[in-house]
Scaffold this active site. Sequence first.
Site, PDB file in Angstrom:
ATOM      1  N   GLU A  71       0.958  -1.062   0.027  1.00 16.23           N
ATOM      2  CA  GLU A  71      -0.097   0.052   0.060  1.00 16.23           C
ATOM      3  C   GLU A  71       0.839   1.214   0.028  1.00 16.23           C
ATOM      4  OE1 GLU A  71      -4.197  -0.839   1.889  1.00 16.23           O
ATOM      5  OE2 GLU A  71      -2.773  -1.496   3.423  1.00 16.23           O
ATOM      6  N   TYR A 117     -13.008  18.970  17.671  1.00 18.49           N
ATOM      7  CA  TYR A 117     -12.009  18.240  17.332  1.00 18.49           C
ATOM      8  C   TYR A 117     -11.569  17.774  16.190  1.00 18.49           C
ATOM      9  CZ  TYR A 117     -10.375  19.687  21.910  1.00 18.49           C
ATOM     10  OH  TYR A 117     -10.151  20.544  23.071  1.00 18.49           O
TER      11      TYR A 117
END
Length: 214
Positions: A71, A117
């Site tokens: 990947e 957040y």
Amino acid sequence: MRTPETDLVQAGAKLQSLGFSPGASGNISVRDGDRVLITPTGYGLGGLDPDRLSVVDLAGRHISGPRPSKEFPLHTAFYRRDPTAGAVVHLHSRHAAAVSCRPGWSERSAIPPLTPYFVMRVGQTPLIPYAAPGDPGQAAGLEALPFPFRAALLANHGPVVAGADLAAAVDAATELEEVCALLLLLGESGQRLLTAPDIEELTTRYGSFWDLDA
Ligand SMILES: [Zn+2]
């Protein structure tokens, strides 16, 4: 002595202990000048060896060490499109992987603006169309997206998150996992989202990205 190699091993152990990389899944990298240190193929994040890490260049060419995770194109794509990215974390963390199996919330974000957040530390997180793991075309698609972002969800797969350094990337991946858990907890019930002025205040103050029109 702290080195990029020992930082990578420590970040891997932390992500494994958080349960974010089931089995031998997940791969992480850190940029060191024009080379990229990345986890080798076939190794879980919990048992990395600082003397057995893969090195590729920004074009994805294997420079030294064992063969890199298949990947790796996702990592080099992030570094090429964003010179401020110093580390990239790709995980199969449970809640983010679950949300990656749903349709995206908007054109540019898989996840709605649920918490400050999330907006501050992660920001808009596009859903990248499904491809088999390691498909270089998927990484090329991510690299070419014409708007800024620091995290993406690979459809039916999991998150990939960049940060200025490994600590920032791990923190952002943790925040992303948390907001995905909240999204699933809320289910189909109504949800109150942050408003456009709320989002604008956060992105201005913290330098994160969220396009209010997409
Ligand atoms: Zn994966």
